[in-house]
Design a protein around this motif. Structure first.
Motif, short mmCIF file in Angstrom:
data_model
loop_
_atom_site.label_atom_id
_atom_site.label_comp_id
_atom_site.label_asym_id
_atom_site.label_seq_id
_atom_site.Cartn_x
_atom_site.Cartn_y
_atom_site.Cartn_z
N GLN A 67 -39.84 39.96 14.95
CA GLN A 67 -40.64 40.62 15.97
C GLN A 67 -40.53 42.13 15.78
OE1 GLN A 67 -39.60 38.92 19.84
NE2 GLN A 67 -41.53 37.81 19.67
N PHE A 68 -41.68 42.78 15.85
CA PHE A 68 -41.77 44.22 15.66
C PHE A 68 -42.38 44.87 16.89
CE2 PHE A 68 -42.07 42.28 11.49
CZ PHE A 68 -41.21 43.04 10.72
N GLU A 69 -41.83 46.01 17.30
CA GLU A 69 -42.47 46.85 18.30
C GLU A 69 -43.43 47.75 17.53
OE1 GLU A 69 -39.39 48.90 20.41
OE2 GLU A 69 -38.46 47.01 21.06
N THR A 70 -44.71 47.59 17.82
CA THR A 70 -45.74 48.28 17.05
C THR A 70 -46.61 49.13 17.95
OG1 THR A 70 -45.75 46.41 15.52
CG2 THR A 70 -47.60 47.94 15.36
N ARG A 71 -46.93 50.30 17.46
CA ARG A 71 -47.86 51.19 18.15
C ARG A 71 -49.12 51.29 17.29
NH1 ARG A 71 -47.32 55.51 21.85
NH2 ARG A 71 -49.05 56.96 21.68
N PHE A 72 -50.24 50.93 17.90
CA PHE A 72 -51.53 51.02 17.24
C PHE A 72 -52.31 52.21 17.80
CE2 PHE A 72 -50.46 46.50 16.90
CZ PHE A 72 -50.80 46.21 15.58
N GLY A 73 -53.33 52.62 17.09
CA GLY A 73 -54.15 53.74 17.54
C GLY A 73 -54.76 53.54 18.91
N HIS A 74 -55.12 52.27 19.24
CA HIS A 74 -55.76 51.98 20.52
C HIS A 74 -54.89 51.14 21.45
CE1 HIS A 74 -59.30 53.64 18.69
NE2 HIS A 74 -59.39 52.67 17.81
N LYS A 75 -53.65 50.92 21.07
CA LYS A 75 -52.73 50.16 21.92
C LYS A 75 -51.33 50.71 21.68
CE LYS A 75 -51.18 45.63 23.31
NZ LYS A 75 -51.75 44.53 23.99
N ALA A 76 -50.81 51.38 22.69
CA ALA A 76 -49.54 52.09 22.53
C ALA A 76 -48.34 51.15 22.41
CB ALA A 76 -49.32 53.05 23.69
N THR A 77 -48.40 50.00 23.06
CA THR A 77 -47.27 49.09 23.05
C THR A 77 -47.75 47.68 22.70
OG1 THR A 77 -46.23 50.37 24.82
CG2 THR A 77 -45.34 48.18 24.40
N VAL A 79 -46.31 43.86 20.51
CA VAL A 79 -45.28 43.14 19.78
C VAL A 79 -45.98 42.26 18.74
CG1 VAL A 79 -43.42 41.44 19.91
CG2 VAL A 79 -43.70 43.11 21.75
N GLU A 80 -45.65 42.52 17.48
CA GLU A 80 -46.15 41.68 16.39
C GLU A 80 -45.06 40.67 16.05
OE1 GLU A 80 -48.75 43.87 13.18
OE2 GLU A 80 -46.95 45.05 13.64
#
Length: 100
Positions: A67-77, A79-80
């Protein structure tokens, strides 16, 4: 491969279990739409890694659930969850990919 938008290759390199669950065309369409809505990955940090032999709706086998905590350009929080499984030939291939 997914981060670089090579969705076709991500399906081709996935596990037999993954390929049995979703067609290449369906995967490409689904992941393209999901990732376009999320935007590009800005950061990714490993949250956890768990070795297991059982998963819901999957045969008994060898799995690692990352599990990764991921920040996307359009979604700050987000979990992948990336789950590779050990194939019959001993190789590890992704059998699950989810974004929450």
């Amino acid at each position: 491969m997914i981060d670089s938008t090579d969705y076709s290759a991500s399906w081709e390199q996935s596990s037999d279990l993954f390929k049995a669950a979703i067609s290449k065309e369906n995967w490409e369409s689904t992941i393209r739409n999901a990732r376009a809505a999320l935007g590009e990955v800005e950061s990714r940090k490993l949250r956890s890694a768990q070795v297991t032999r059982t998963l819901p709706s999957a045969p008994t086998g060898e799995y690692i659930v990352f599990q990764f905590e991921t920040r996307f350009g359009h979604k700050a929080t987000a979990v992948e969850t990336v789950t590779p499984s050990k194939e019959k030939d001993g190789s590890w291939r992704v059998s699950g990919y989810y974004i929450q």
